[in-house]
Design a protein around this motif. Structure first.
Motif, PDB file in Angstrom:
ATOM      1  N   GLU A 205      -7.838  50.088  23.232  1.00  0.00           N
ATOM      2  CA  GLU A 205      -9.030  50.932  23.105  1.00  0.00           C
ATOM      3  C   GLU A 205      -8.696  52.232  22.390  1.00  0.00           C
ATOM      4  O   GLU A 205      -9.444  52.682  21.516  1.00  0.00           O
ATOM      5  CB  GLU A 205      -9.604  51.238  24.489  1.00  0.00           C
ATOM      6  CG  GLU A 205     -10.891  52.033  24.449  1.00  0.00           C
ATOM      7  CD  GLU A 205     -11.525  52.164  25.816  1.00  0.00           C
ATOM      8  OE1 GLU A 205     -12.491  52.938  25.949  1.00  0.00           O
ATOM      9  OE2 GLU A 205     -11.067  51.502  26.759  1.00  0.00           O
ATOM     10  N   SER A 232      -8.547  47.871  26.387  1.00  0.00           N
ATOM     11  CA  SER A 232      -9.990  47.930  26.619  1.00  0.00           C
ATOM     12  C   SER A 232     -10.308  47.675  28.092  1.00  0.00           C
ATOM     13  O   SER A 232      -9.629  46.896  28.766  1.00  0.00           O
ATOM     14  CB  SER A 232     -10.701  46.907  25.742  1.00  0.00           C
ATOM     15  OG  SER A 232     -10.439  47.155  24.384  1.00  0.00           O
ATOM     16  N   ARG A 236     -16.516  47.136  27.669  1.00  0.00           N
ATOM     17  CA  ARG A 236     -16.681  46.174  26.590  1.00  0.00           C
ATOM     18  C   ARG A 236     -18.111  45.626  26.557  1.00  0.00           C
ATOM     19  O   ARG A 236     -18.699  45.316  27.588  1.00  0.00           O
ATOM     20  CB  ARG A 236     -15.742  44.979  26.771  1.00  0.00           C
ATOM     21  CG  ARG A 236     -14.257  45.269  26.688  1.00  0.00           C
ATOM     22  CD  ARG A 236     -13.523  43.956  26.842  1.00  0.00           C
ATOM     23  NE  ARG A 236     -12.077  44.070  26.768  1.00  0.00           N
ATOM     24  CZ  ARG A 236     -11.295  44.204  27.822  1.00  0.00           C
ATOM     25  NH1 ARG A 236     -11.816  44.284  29.035  1.00  0.00           N
ATOM     26  NH2 ARG A 236      -9.981  44.273  27.684  1.00  0.00           N
ATOM     27  N   SER A 267     -15.757  38.628  25.219  1.00  0.00           N
ATOM     28  CA  SER A 267     -16.011  39.603  26.276  1.00  0.00           C
ATOM     29  C   SER A 267     -17.363  39.296  26.896  1.00  0.00           C
ATOM     30  O   SER A 267     -18.341  39.062  26.176  1.00  0.00           O
ATOM     31  CB  SER A 267     -15.993  41.023  25.725  1.00  0.00           C
ATOM     32  OG  SER A 267     -16.383  41.956  26.713  1.00  0.00           O
TER      33      SER A 267
END
Length: 823
Positions: A205, A232, A236, A267
């Protein structure tokens, strides 16, 4: 480990029993009281959701449906779950969200991160937009090389494969690297093997690079700086993407090798306002610029997150096996002039074969409005080997008896060896955060247990009979480390414009070593304990809301590297430890009882003075540093049998300099940014003692005092022009690097010359392609003007003459990628 993960997964499935129905109305604000637009409101019923308007207001009519909770999520704020209880008020709700990113920095808020106007350290942020712009197939060091005062290079000449980096002249062993707060440096040799994590940057991220002594929250001591990588998290969006890329290396205009990568990623977004599932699989290959310098690896990343009232839990599993041909040996300039791609490691199977999966559990529990408890548990498992062909080696060195030889008069033979390691690291990082009236205090620790097994085996040899084991071992040893550190840190605001920071860390380390007697290796064993106290203090003054000045002082100490105490794979080595007692066995062997190390721990005293100014259109920062170093371990010249630099200790050295970085937006579509660093790195007190006639007694000295510390440029500069207007983006980079000495005597003929190199990249997003998803095309050309230069190298002395060997940089090369995203 699989059983543990299963238990954790089951434990996460505890559901609330309170249910309610009706119309829910309210307003969402940040900690500053400002309304937040675009907050997604989810419930445990996927069809019931809403979004906040410009004033932060929202309204959700659940009808006859009964909901158990509402979740509020926004990319810039930490998600918050509100449990719905029977009888609670459903109107005039006021929801306050904590920031997930620092204002103006666009990086995730964590205790390990420095904050503008508060933390008195020099640092740089690498946001998700920067990663998307710059990342192709490169290792982390190459990705981050544009950050101030960082020098990165690749042994293969290209972007992928074995690489290394330095900050302020400190090598990567003195730079702490962390993924989600978990140390990535190997506990034994302290190297950071980024290429063991193929394509991991695609799951990152953001990254923050801090320069200078790291704060105590890291556990291990860091001198040159620290790199904090955050993967991340819960924020997401729901999507699936597929990407494929291809590139080529060229030499003298001819195609020499290729790069390629394929990846699929998904995701789920928030499911029922509570769960999030994400994953990625990728396969990457690079032929490398140099000959026999290929890299082949695949990677996986899986993340499961759960949000509860006042608590967040995240489980990450990632890793992937890799193989790479070794390219650690440089080439002399005569060879370089004839063939810049040459690599003397030309045995076909001279490879590094390794697999290192990571398992993480992160839990954040908000005890009350002022206190938050965070816990991280992790396990890292590594196993692999590297293989080499060795010629004319003494059989004694490899524990081969004359009885195992076909011709007993042939005591030097060619052979193929493998050096294996299997290691385990178990860790726990607890942190308690307390928000008081004047700031934030932290109390925590970092604890890990590490064990390893090392062994070398001969898998083929000439002139040996069948009675030699096909996996004949010639060395074997075991290591254990127990590390425990506790710390306290406080950010304290004396006034709105004057802020203090102080922390204190106590660290204990125990190292246990046990060597198996094999052949000429005697089987030493010893235990060593170290304790360190590391203080840090700083002050930040804000003359205006858009400027700050900071001053800080820190002390850090670190134990000597394992190999500097004893090279357990070398038959002529002896532990660099005090001998307390010894005993002679009936067989004539001497068994020693060892005491404390004869090498002192490294220690650095770090002074920093800096400041920043910023506005909507520009940002500028200036930092001065002075670092006094005691017992610094530096390259002494030559490589050992494994291709690693031979090292020596300097009684006193100094790292000082000035760093400037800034950015300017002359037009809304164009950003100009850059940085420049000047370094004054000197060996203040360093004399080596030489045995020129090989009689075991030093008979000559060389004084290198006041010479430049080798293998770091005097200046580094970066300039970037970034044009972005949807759907296009075009970026030009220019990098200038000063001269680097390869040895301590400042021999100009052996130095690596200064150079200037540039790159250009671009992308276009085609939006919804054929109504099926967003298609993005991107491409990058490195070494745009085809400069021929050297990245790094080393020097060594033989028979009174100094020689240099170097790692040439790749000539012009390109990489292009297609990415298809579905939401």
């Amino acid at each position: 480990m699989s059983k543990l993960i299963s238990i954790l997964m089951v434990a996460l499935f505890v559901l609330s029993s309170d249910l309610s129905a009706g119309i829910f109305e309210g307003r969402i604000i940040g900690r500053d009281g400002e309304p937040i637009e675009g907050v997604n409101i989810h419930t445990n019923i996927s069809s019931l959701y809403a979004k906040s308007d410009h004033d932060g207001k929202f309204s959700l009519d659940t009808g006859d449906e009964q909901i158990a909770h509402m979740t509020f999520s926004h990319v810039s704020f930490q998600p918050y779950m509100m449990q719905i209880k029977v009888g609670m008020s459903t109107t005039d709700l006021l929801i306050t969200l904590d920031p997930a990113v620092y204002p103006g920095q666009k990086i995730r808020v964590t205790a390990m991160r420095a904050k503008v106007g508060q933390t008195p350290v020099a640092f740089s942020d690498f946001t998700d937009e920067d990663i998307e712009r710059d990342y192709t197939v490169a290792d982390f060091p190459i990705l981050l090389e544009t950050t101030p005062n960082m020098y990165a290079f690749s042994y293969t000449g290209g972007a992928a494969g074995a690489s290394d980096y330095k900050i302020r002249g400190f090598d990567s062993k003195r730079i702490g690297t962390y993924i989600n707060g978990i140390p990535l440096n190997d506990p034994e040799d302290r190297f950071t093997y980024f290429y063991d994590l193929a394509d991991f940057a695609a799951e990152v991220e953001d990254i923050q690079v801090q320069r200078g002594v790291g704060n105590s929250l890291y556990g291990d001591a860091t001198f040159g700086g620290s790199i904090n990588i955050a993967s991340s998290g819960l924020n997401r969006d729901r999507r699936i993407s597929v990407s494929t890329g291809y590139g080529r290396y060229y030499c003298n205009g001819d195609y020499v090798s290729e790069m390629r990568k394929q990846a699929v990623e998904f995701s789920s977004g928030l499911i029922e306002g509570r769960w999030s599932l994400a994953g990625r699989y990728s396969k990457m290959y690079s032929g490398g610029f140099r000959e026999h310098a290929w890299y082949d690896g695949w990677a996986y990343f899986l993340s499961l997150s759960r949000l509860d009232p006042n608590m967040t839990t995240i489980v990450n599993v990632y890793g992937g096996p890799m193989k790479a041909h070794l390219a650690f040996n440089g080439i002399d300039r005569a060879t370089e002039n004839a063939n810049r791609r040459a690599n003397w490691s030309d045995y076909d199977n001279e490879i590094d074969d390794f697999n290192q999966p990571h398992y993480e559990l992160h839990n954040t529990y908000k005890l009350n409005e002022k206190m938050t408890l965070k816990n991280t548990l992790y396990y890292i498992r590594g196993k692999g080997y590297y293989e080499q062909y060795k010629s004319d080696r003494d059989i004694v060195e490899y524990n081969i008896s004359t009885e195992s030889l076909v011709d007993e008069n042939m005591a030097e033979i060619d052979l193929v060896r493998q050096k294996w390691v299997a290691k385990n690291q178990y860790g726990w990082n607890p942190t308690l955060e307390y928000d008081h009236e004047r700031g934030t205090a932290f109390l925590g620790g970092a604890f890990y247990y590490f064990d390893s097994e090392h062994w070398g085996q001969v898998i083929w040899a000439e002139n040996v009979s069948d009675n030699l084991d096909p996996r004949h071992r010639y060395y074997e040893y075991f290591g254990k480390k127990i590390s425990a550190s506790v710390y306290a840190m406080d950010y304290y605001s004396l006034t709105e414009r004057l802020k203090l920071m102080g922390n204190l860390q106590f660290r204990f380390l125990r190292y246990e070593f046990d060597q198996t007697p094999l052949g000429a290796l005697p089987g030493h064993d010893y235990d060593i304990n170290w304790t360190f106290l590391s203080p840090r203090a700083g002050i930040t003054y804000l003359p205006t809301e858009n400027s700050d000045v900071h001053l800080s002082f820190a002390v850090a100490s670190r134990e000597p590297a394992d190999v500097s105490i004893y090279d357990a794979e070398e038959i002529t080595a002896f532990p660099n430890l005090a001998i307390e007692d010894y005993d002679v066995t009936p067989g004539g062997d001497t068994v020693y009882s060892f005491g404390d190390p004869l090498v002192d721990p490294e220690r650095v005293y770090n002074f920093e003075l800096g400041g920043n100014i910023r506005s909507d259109r520009y940002r500028a920062g200036l930092n001065l540093f002075w670092m006094e170093f005691k017992n610094e371990i530096i390259p002494e010249g030559d490589l050992d049998d494994d291709g690693q630099p031979r090292l020596g200790n300097a009684d006193r050295s100094m790292h000082a300099g000035i760093e400037f970085d800034g950015s300017f937006v002359p037009h809304r579509y164009l950003t100009v940014s850059g940085n420049i660093s000047y370094n004054y790195n000197r060996l203040k007190d360093y004399t080596i003692y030489k045995d020129t006639d090989w009689d075991g007694v030093a008979d000559d000295t060389v004084d290198y005092s006041d010479n430049t510390t080798p293998l770091f440029p005097e200046y580094i500069g970066n300039l970037m022009f970034d044009f972005k207007k949807a759907p296009f983006r075009l970026t030009y980079r220019l990098r200038a690097v000063g001269k680097q000495y390869t040895e301590n005597g400042q021999i100009d003929d052996l130095a690596i010359g200064d150079y200037m190199v540039s790159a250009i990249s671009g992308s276009i997003s085609l939006g919804k392609f054929a109504g099926l998803g967003r298609l993005t095309l991107s491409a990058r050309v490195d070494n745009l003007f085809n400069a021929k230069y050297e990245l790094s190298g080393y020097a060594y002395e033989w028979d009174g003459v100094w020689y240099g060997e170097y790692y040439p940089a790749a000539e012009r090369n390109f990489y292009a990628q297609i990415k298809w995203e579905f939401e």
